[in-house]
Design an enzyme around this catalytic site. Structure first.
Site, mmCIF file in Angstrom:
data_model
loop_
_atom_site.group_PDB
_atom_site.id
_atom_site.type_symbol
_atom_site.label_atom_id
_atom_site.label_comp_id
_atom_site.label_asym_id
_atom_site.label_seq_id
_atom_site.Cartn_x
_atom_site.Cartn_y
_atom_site.Cartn_z
ATOM 1 N N TYR A 24 -13.622 6.063 -3.887
ATOM 2 C CA TYR A 24 -12.205 5.725 -3.682
ATOM 3 C C TYR A 24 -11.358 7.012 -3.639
ATOM 4 C CZ TYR A 24 -7.586 3.888 -5.074
ATOM 5 O OH TYR A 24 -6.253 3.586 -5.139
ATOM 6 N N LYS A 60 -9.288 8.852 -0.644
ATOM 7 C CA LYS A 60 -7.840 9.051 -0.805
ATOM 8 C C LYS A 60 -7.494 10.516 -0.524
ATOM 9 C CE LYS A 60 -6.702 4.892 -1.470
ATOM 10 N NZ LYS A 60 -5.691 4.209 -0.663
ATOM 11 N N THR A 111 -1.190 -4.656 -10.162
ATOM 12 C CA THR A 111 -1.585 -5.423 -8.973
ATOM 13 C C THR A 111 -2.944 -6.078 -9.231
ATOM 14 O OG1 THR A 111 -2.803 -3.584 -8.000
ATOM 15 C CG2 THR A 111 -0.452 -3.739 -7.431
HETATM 16 N N1 LIG Z 1 -1.969 -0.418 -7.810
HETATM 17 C C1 LIG Z 1 -2.014 0.862 -8.099
HETATM 18 O O1 LIG Z 1 -1.723 1.297 -9.226
HETATM 19 C C2 LIG Z 1 -2.427 1.840 -7.063
HETATM 20 C C3 LIG Z 1 -2.524 3.181 -7.442
HETATM 21 C C4 LIG Z 1 -2.871 4.119 -6.485
HETATM 22 C C5 LIG Z 1 -3.069 3.718 -5.165
HETATM 23 N N2 LIG Z 1 -2.993 2.413 -4.822
HETATM 24 C C6 LIG Z 1 -3.231 2.054 -3.411
HETATM 25 O O2 LIG Z 1 -2.329 1.063 -2.996
HETATM 26 C C7 LIG Z 1 -2.920 0.235 -2.006
HETATM 27 C C8 LIG Z 1 -2.764 -1.206 -2.425
HETATM 28 O O3 LIG Z 1 -3.401 -1.358 -3.671
HETATM 29 P P1 LIG Z 1 -3.192 -2.632 -4.612
HETATM 30 O O4 LIG Z 1 -3.250 -2.116 -5.989
HETATM 31 O O5 LIG Z 1 -2.060 -3.434 -4.130
HETATM 32 O O6 LIG Z 1 -4.583 -3.378 -4.320
HETATM 33 P P2 LIG Z 1 -4.907 -4.927 -4.170
HETATM 34 O O7 LIG Z 1 -4.090 -5.731 -5.094
HETATM 35 O O8 LIG Z 1 -6.399 -5.008 -4.292
HETATM 36 O O9 LIG Z 1 -4.505 -5.221 -2.686
HETATM 37 C C9 LIG Z 1 -5.264 -4.672 -1.652
HETATM 38 C C10 LIG Z 1 -4.897 -5.347 -0.361
HETATM 39 O O10 LIG Z 1 -5.717 -4.789 0.652
HETATM 40 C C11 LIG Z 1 -6.270 -5.853 1.404
HETATM 41 N N3 LIG Z 1 -7.507 -5.391 2.008
HETATM 42 C C12 LIG Z 1 -8.600 -4.914 1.390
HETATM 43 N N4 LIG Z 1 -9.530 -4.575 2.304
HETATM 44 C C13 LIG Z 1 -8.996 -4.849 3.510
HETATM 45 C C14 LIG Z 1 -9.455 -4.704 4.825
HETATM 46 N N5 LIG Z 1 -10.673 -4.235 5.098
HETATM 47 N N6 LIG Z 1 -8.646 -5.049 5.835
HETATM 48 C C15 LIG Z 1 -7.407 -5.535 5.580
HETATM 49 N N7 LIG Z 1 -6.911 -5.694 4.351
HETATM 50 C C16 LIG Z 1 -7.705 -5.358 3.327
HETATM 51 C C17 LIG Z 1 -6.399 -7.012 0.439
HETATM 52 O O11 LIG Z 1 -6.336 -8.219 1.100
HETATM 53 P P3 LIG Z 1 -7.566 -9.215 1.374
HETATM 54 O O12 LIG Z 1 -8.516 -9.077 0.221
HETATM 55 O O13 LIG Z 1 -6.889 -10.543 1.455
HETATM 56 O O14 LIG Z 1 -8.126 -8.735 2.661
HETATM 57 C C18 LIG Z 1 -5.130 -6.839 -0.389
HETATM 58 O O15 LIG Z 1 -4.043 -7.459 0.263
HETATM 59 C C19 LIG Z 1 -4.360 0.695 -1.884
HETATM 60 O O16 LIG Z 1 -4.514 1.536 -0.775
HETATM 61 C C20 LIG Z 1 -4.611 1.462 -3.161
HETATM 62 O O17 LIG Z 1 -5.556 2.467 -2.998
HETATM 63 C C21 LIG Z 1 -2.688 1.460 -5.748
#
Ligand SMILES: NC(=O)c1ccc[n+]([C@@H]2O[C@H](COP(=O)([O-])OP(=O)(O)OC[C@H]3O[C@@H](n4cnc5c(N)ncnc54)[C@H](OP(=O)(O)O)[C@@H]3O)[C@@H](O)[C@H]2O)c1
Length: 328
Positions: free
Chosen positions: A204, A208, A239
């Site tokens: 991951y 990134k 999330t």
């Molecule tokens: N939350 C944090 O603290 C945090 C911190 C650093 C970075 N991030 C970044 O923020 C972004 C969102 O994270 P999140 O925490 O919101 O994660 P999340 O709750 O797991 O949401 C991820 C989203 O991505 C979708 N997804 C996964 N694989 C996919 C694919 N192949 N094609 C299309 N959609 C896909 C999922 O939808 P489906 O499963 O319905 O396809 C879901 O809507 C990510 O890039 C993550 O690396 C988050």
């Protein structure tokens, strides 16, 4: 408010401490000095595509963009989850313009085809927000043979960005990356993570890091079309992805996590602001951040060229302009 010297020092200290900056304290304090919100109605009538918007930060970003008047297009892998996301957005904003598209960004052929269909449907695109993210527990490959985090975070977004290039002319690309990138170097020698023991968090964070490098490459390559490109990291946000993929981390930081809206805030701001913010930046809480905390581990120009050549070869997407004088 303009960032004065004291606020700048406090902001820097919070960033360096990680916990203060990445947690909910980050936006709670920084909103006192960060740049102004985008104007009300800043995105009226503009189309914005948010990948991975069936929940978490993607859905929060879509909500923020819809609030500014955008026609938001939500993508995800599952029709039912997308429909629920649309309903929840509309229950808060009944007049929002929301469209959903089943599109798996890790499937490169399907992503190219989605981009073609989308371009036929939408007159022009103000922005794409590359938000879809995964953290698999074990090494997984897609049907096309790519390691899953690489396909989801790097190769698929490359296919999508370039498939939408004409539609995006004069617009913006925003990449949702992660502070986890600070812990990894550019894996130019083994982008598919084929060598050594596989750890999901390492895969991951490596991809990134690749997103940070890709942001700068896209910024250079797409400048001739007037497209600006920025990446941001959300800090630590509450999330489904965090609770499901990192349950111990989520339990430990439960009281500190910011909500999804605060995590998505900078992505929304980058998409909508009228401020002159250039291109190729890496942002967190509406402020440009360094891509490395220390000079060690900075990718060499040769590694970057090799990575760029790899991405282009794997995706079959030619860049229109040659951004390396030596011609990678
Ligand atoms: N939350 C944090 O603290 C945090 C911190 C650093 C970075 N991030 C970044 O923020 C972004 C969102 O994270 P999140 O925490 O919101 O994660 P999340 O709750 O797991 O949401 C991820 C989203 O991505 C979708 N997804 C996964 N694989 C996919 C694919 N192949 N094609 C299309 N959609 C896909 C999922 O939808 P489906 O499963 O319905 O396809 C879901 O809507 C990510 O890039 C993550 O690396 C988050």
């Amino acid at each position: 408010m303009v960032l004065n010297e004291a606020a700048g020092a406090l902001d820097w200290m919070m960033d360096k401490s990680v916990v203060l900056g990445y947690s909910k304290l980050g936006p709670a304090l920084r909103r006192a000095w960060w740049p102004a919100d985008p104007a009300v109605g800043a995105l009226v009538g503009r189309h914005v595509l948010v990948t991975g918007a069936s929940g978490g930060l993607g859905l929060a970003a879509a909500g923020g963009l819809a609030r500014l008047g955008a026609v938001v297009h939500l993508t995800g892998r599952d029709a039912g989850r997308l429909e629920r996301a649309r309903s929840s957005l509309l229950s808060e904003q009944p007049h929002a313009h929301v469209r959903v598209h089943v599109a798996d960004v890790s499937d490169l052929a399907a992503t190219a085809s989605f981009a073609r269909d989308f371009a036929a449907e939408v007159p022009s695109l103000h922005a794409v927000v590359h938000n879809a993210g995964v953290l698999p527990p074990k090494r997984t490959t897609t049907a096309e043979g790519h390691e899953l985090t690489l396909a989801t975070h790097v190769l698929g977004p490359h296919v999508l960005t370039y498939g939408l290039r004409d539609l995006l002319a004069g617009g913006r690309v925003v990449v949702v990356t992660s502070g986890g990138a600070y812990g990894q170097r550019l894996a130019a020698d083994d982008p598919e993570y084929a060598v050594g023991d596989y750890f999901g968090v390492t895969a991951y964070a490596r991809t990134k890091r690749m997103q940070l490098v890709l942001t700068r490459l896209w910024a250079r390559d797409l400048a001739s079309d007037g497209i600006t490109v920025h990446s941001m990291h959300p800090g630590w946000a509450d999330t489904p992805g965090v609770t499901e993929s990192l349950p111990r981390f989520a339990a430990l930081t439960r009281r500190l996590l910011r909500d999804a809206e605060a995590g998505a805030d900078t992505a929304v701001w980058l998409t909508a602001t009228a401020d002159a913010i250039g291109t190729g930046g890496f942002w967190h809480d509406r402020r440009r951040r360094p891509t490395h905390y220390a000079p060690v581990g900075i990718e060499t120009p040769e590694q970057v060229e090799r990575f760029w050549a790899f991405v282009r070869a794997q995706t079959g997407v030619p860049a229109r302009d040659e951004i390396f004088p030596s011609g990678a």
